[in-house]
Motif scaffolding. Structure first.
Motif, PDB file in Angstrom:
ATOM      1  N   HIS A 152       2.176  -2.516   6.201  1.00 28.25           N
ATOM      2  CA  HIS A 152       3.322  -1.648   6.496  1.00 28.25           C
ATOM      3  C   HIS A 152       4.403  -1.643   5.393  1.00 28.25           C
ATOM      4  N   PRO A 153       4.864  -2.779   4.871  1.00 28.19           N
ATOM      5  CA  PRO A 153       5.880  -2.734   3.810  1.00 28.19           C
ATOM      6  C   PRO A 153       5.392  -2.032   2.542  1.00 28.19           C
ATOM      7  N   VAL A 154       4.126  -2.206   2.231  1.00 31.61           N
ATOM      8  CA  VAL A 154       3.573  -1.567   1.046  1.00 31.61           C
ATOM      9  C   VAL A 154       3.556  -0.049   1.224  1.00 31.61           C
ATOM     10  N   VAL A 155       3.176   0.404   2.401  1.00 34.47           N
ATOM     11  CA  VAL A 155       3.151   1.843   2.687  1.00 34.47           C
ATOM     12  C   VAL A 155       4.558   2.417   2.596  1.00 34.47           C
ATOM     13  N   LEU A 156       5.523   1.720   3.133  1.00 42.12           N
ATOM     14  CA  LEU A 156       6.912   2.190   3.060  1.00 42.12           C
ATOM     15  C   LEU A 156       7.394   2.274   1.617  1.00 42.12           C
ATOM     16  N   GLU A 157       7.014   1.298   0.803  1.00 38.49           N
ATOM     17  CA  GLU A 157       7.401   1.301  -0.607  1.00 38.49           C
ATOM     18  C   GLU A 157       6.763   2.481  -1.351  1.00 38.49           C
ATOM     19  N   LEU A 158       5.500   2.743  -1.053  1.00 37.74           N
ATOM     20  CA  LEU A 158       4.813   3.860  -1.694  1.00 37.74           C
ATOM     21  C   LEU A 158       5.427   5.198  -1.282  1.00 37.74           C
ATOM     22  N   GLN A 159       5.859   5.313  -0.061  1.00 34.50           N
ATOM     23  CA  GLN A 159       6.509   6.545   0.397  1.00 34.50           C
ATOM     24  C   GLN A 159       7.817   6.773  -0.348  1.00 34.50           C
ATOM     25  N   GLY A 160       8.478   5.720  -0.749  1.00 33.80           N
ATOM     26  CA  GLY A 160       9.718   5.837  -1.513  1.00 33.80           C
ATOM     27  C   GLY A 160       9.483   6.324  -2.932  1.00 33.80           C
ATOM     28  N   TRP A 161       8.308   6.088  -3.468  1.00 27.66           N
ATOM     29  CA  TRP A 161       7.983   6.516  -4.827  1.00 27.66           C
ATOM     30  C   TRP A 161       7.811   8.027  -4.919  1.00 27.66           C
ATOM     31  N   ARG A 162       7.288   8.630  -3.882  1.00 24.82           N
ATOM     32  CA  ARG A 162       6.937  10.050  -3.952  1.00 24.82           C
ATOM     33  C   ARG A 162       8.110  10.946  -4.347  1.00 24.82           C
ATOM     34  N   PRO A 163       9.265  10.843  -3.723  1.00 25.21           N
ATOM     35  CA  PRO A 163      10.376  11.706  -4.149  1.00 25.21           C
ATOM     36  C   PRO A 163      10.784  11.476  -5.612  1.00 25.21           C
ATOM     37  N   ALA A 164      10.741  10.225  -6.034  1.00 25.54           N
ATOM     38  CA  ALA A 164      11.101   9.923  -7.423  1.00 25.54           C
ATOM     39  C   ALA A 164      10.092  10.527  -8.387  1.00 25.54           C
ATOM     40  N   ILE A 165       8.818  10.437  -8.068  1.00 28.62           N
ATOM     41  CA  ILE A 165       7.780  11.005  -8.927  1.00 28.62           C
ATOM     42  C   ILE A 165       7.880  12.519  -8.938  1.00 28.62           C
ATOM     43  N   GLU A 166       8.084  13.137  -7.771  1.00 32.80           N
ATOM     44  CA  GLU A 166       8.217  14.597  -7.714  1.00 32.80           C
ATOM     45  C   GLU A 166       9.427  15.065  -8.521  1.00 32.80           C
ATOM     46  N   GLN A 203      -2.923  -7.385  10.169  1.00 30.42           N
ATOM     47  CA  GLN A 203      -3.249  -6.671   8.939  1.00 30.42           C
ATOM     48  C   GLN A 203      -2.364  -5.444   8.771  1.00 30.42           C
ATOM     49  N   ILE A 204      -2.114  -4.737   9.860  1.00 28.34           N
ATOM     50  CA  ILE A 204      -1.233  -3.559   9.801  1.00 28.34           C
ATOM     51  C   ILE A 204       0.187  -3.989   9.444  1.00 28.34           C
ATOM     52  N   SER A 205       0.606  -5.106   9.961  1.00 27.39           N
ATOM     53  CA  SER A 205       1.940  -5.617   9.643  1.00 27.39           C
ATOM     54  C   SER A 205       2.062  -5.979   8.171  1.00 27.39           C
ATOM     55  N   GLU A 206       0.973  -6.472   7.576  1.00 25.70           N
ATOM     56  CA  GLU A 206       0.983  -6.805   6.157  1.00 25.70           C
ATOM     57  C   GLU A 206       1.021  -5.553   5.286  1.00 25.70           C
TER      58      GLU A 206
END
Length: 72
Positions: free
Chosen positions: A9-23, A4-7
């Motif tokens: 993990h990619p979503v969490v990484l993608e969401l972390q990439g959004w933060r700088p763009a949104i800021e 479940q963590i492996s599933e």
């Protein structure tokens, strides 16, 4: 649990990439709003020549809801 963590993990990484763009977008919006506020508040010589808004409101006929075309 590991699967479940492996599933997730990619979503969490993608969401972390959004933060700088949104800021960055929020900062750009703040700068634009600041510029617009300064532009609106800045005295303009055209304002002295423009008609008084109160006078325009008195001379303009009121708009009734029944006068507007239907939305659909």
């Amino acid at each position: 649990m590991s699967a479940q963590i492996s599933e997730i993990h990619p979503v969490v990484l993608e969401l972390q990439g959004w933060r700088p763009a949104i800021e960055r977008s929020v900062e750009e919006l703040r700068a634009e709003v600041t510029d617009l506020r300064q532009h609106i508040q800045a005295p303009r010589s055209a304002d002295a020549q423009a008609p008084d808004l109160a006078l325009l409101k008195e001379t303009a006929p009121p708009i009734r809801l029944s006068d507007l075309p239907p939305l659909l």
